[in-house]
Scaffold this motif. Structure first.
Motif, PDB file in Angstrom:
ATOM      1  N   LEU A  21      33.287  28.561  51.286  1.00 49.56           N
ATOM      2  CA  LEU A  21      34.533  28.953  51.398  1.00 49.56           C
ATOM      3  C   LEU A  21      35.194  28.923  52.568  1.00 49.56           C
ATOM      4  O   LEU A  21      34.477  29.294  53.764  1.00 49.56           O
ATOM      5  N   GLU A  52      24.615  32.031  45.997  1.00 49.08           N
ATOM      6  CA  GLU A  52      25.034  33.487  46.150  1.00 49.08           C
ATOM      7  C   GLU A  52      25.292  33.058  47.864  1.00 49.08           C
ATOM      8  O   GLU A  52      27.111  32.488  48.866  1.00 49.08           O
ATOM      9  N   LEU A  63      37.810  23.823  47.184  1.00 53.13           N
ATOM     10  CA  LEU A  63      37.442  25.124  46.979  1.00 53.13           C
ATOM     11  C   LEU A  63      37.771  24.881  44.860  1.00 53.13           C
ATOM     12  O   LEU A  63      36.321  24.960  44.251  1.00 53.13           O
ATOM     13  N   ILE A  64      38.573  24.210  44.742  1.00 53.80           N
ATOM     14  CA  ILE A  64      39.062  23.854  42.981  1.00 53.80           C
ATOM     15  C   ILE A  64      37.194  23.015  42.952  1.00 53.80           C
ATOM     16  O   ILE A  64      37.216  23.209  41.796  1.00 53.80           O
ATOM     17  N   GLN A 118      34.539  24.883  42.235  1.00 58.78           N
ATOM     18  CA  GLN A 118      34.509  26.404  41.685  1.00 58.78           C
ATOM     19  C   GLN A 118      33.939  25.011  40.468  1.00 58.78           C
ATOM     20  O   GLN A 118      33.210  25.385  39.631  1.00 58.78           O
ATOM     21  N   THR A 131      39.461  36.468  44.349  1.00 57.86           N
ATOM     22  CA  THR A 131      39.319  35.717  43.456  1.00 57.86           C
ATOM     23  C   THR A 131      40.192  34.633  43.968  1.00 57.86           C
ATOM     24  O   THR A 131      38.867  33.866  43.993  1.00 57.86           O
ATOM     25  N   GLY A 140      38.277  32.124  46.296  1.00 58.32           N
ATOM     26  CA  GLY A 140      36.560  31.885  45.189  1.00 58.32           C
ATOM     27  C   GLY A 140      36.112  32.570  45.599  1.00 58.32           C
ATOM     28  O   GLY A 140      35.061  32.932  46.023  1.00 58.32           O
ATOM     29  N   SER A 157      35.007  36.001  44.116  1.00 61.43           N
ATOM     30  CA  SER A 157      35.651  37.341  43.698  1.00 61.43           C
ATOM     31  C   SER A 157      34.415  38.679  43.439  1.00 61.43           C
ATOM     32  O   SER A 157      33.541  38.230  43.922  1.00 61.43           O
ATOM     33  N   GLN A 159      30.336  24.493  40.194  1.00 59.94           N
ATOM     34  CA  GLN A 159      29.068  25.562  39.860  1.00 59.94           C
ATOM     35  C   GLN A 159      29.608  26.021  38.533  1.00 59.94           C
ATOM     36  O   GLN A 159      28.549  26.436  37.873  1.00 59.94           O
ATOM     37  N   ILE A 160      31.273  25.498  37.961  1.00 60.62           N
ATOM     38  CA  ILE A 160      30.677  25.937  36.536  1.00 60.62           C
ATOM     39  C   ILE A 160      30.245  24.753  35.890  1.00 60.62           C
ATOM     40  O   ILE A 160      29.894  25.559  34.326  1.00 60.62           O
ATOM     41  N   TYR A 211      26.883  29.636  48.196  1.00 63.21           N
ATOM     42  CA  TYR A 211      28.414  29.203  47.467  1.00 63.21           C
ATOM     43  C   TYR A 211      29.379  29.597  48.906  1.00 63.21           C
ATOM     44  O   TYR A 211      30.466  29.181  49.167  1.00 63.21           O
TER      45      TYR A 211
END
Length: 135
Positions: A17, A10, A101-102, A105, A53, A56, A58, A108-109, A13
């Motif tokens: 950002l 975390e 950022l996209i 993410q 959110t 990034g 959340s 990460q997904i 991550y």
């Protein structure tokens, strides 16, 4: 009061950002631009959880209380609020920042999807073993 610590994953991550200036296992320092943008959007009626959110951050990661406390603290910061009230303070995130950022993410997904699939396979193997022991 118990404070949740961030895992190393975390922390890494959050460090990546654009909205985060610095992070440790128990503290996040947000960039000034994010603070101003956040409060500008908040003044326009957006919910804090939606604002965080979209950057990034959340509330599931940073915590709902942290989001609430930051908004409350920034509301009383005259410098942040005067900048947030300026026209254009809630400007849309620059395209390169948004794309970064996209991409992050999505990575990460994909990583989490792989972990879920591996766990699903392991659970299946364990269920099979358990069934053979019961028989």
């Amino acid at each position: 009061m118990t404070r949740r610590r961030f895992s190393q994953t975390e922390v890494e991550y959050l460090r990546s950002l654009p909205a985060v200036e610095a992070v440790t296992e128990n503290r996040i320092t947000y960039s000034h631009d994010f603070q101003v943008n956040c409060m500008s959007r908040y003044l326009q009626g957006e919910r804090p959880s939606v604002i965080f959110t979209s950057a990034g951050l959340s509330p599931m990661i940073v915590g709902h209380k942290r989001v609430e406390r930051n908004i409350a603290r920034w509301k009383h910061d005259d410098d942040i609020m005067s900048e947030a009230k300026q026209p254009g303070a809630a400007a849309v995130m620059p395209t390169d920042t948004r794309n970064r950022l996209i991409t992050m993410q999505m990575g990460q997904i994909q990583s989490l999807t792989c972990q879920v699939l591996a766990l699903r396979q392991r659970v299946g193997e364990l269920e099979h073993r358990f069934e053979s022991i019961e028989s």
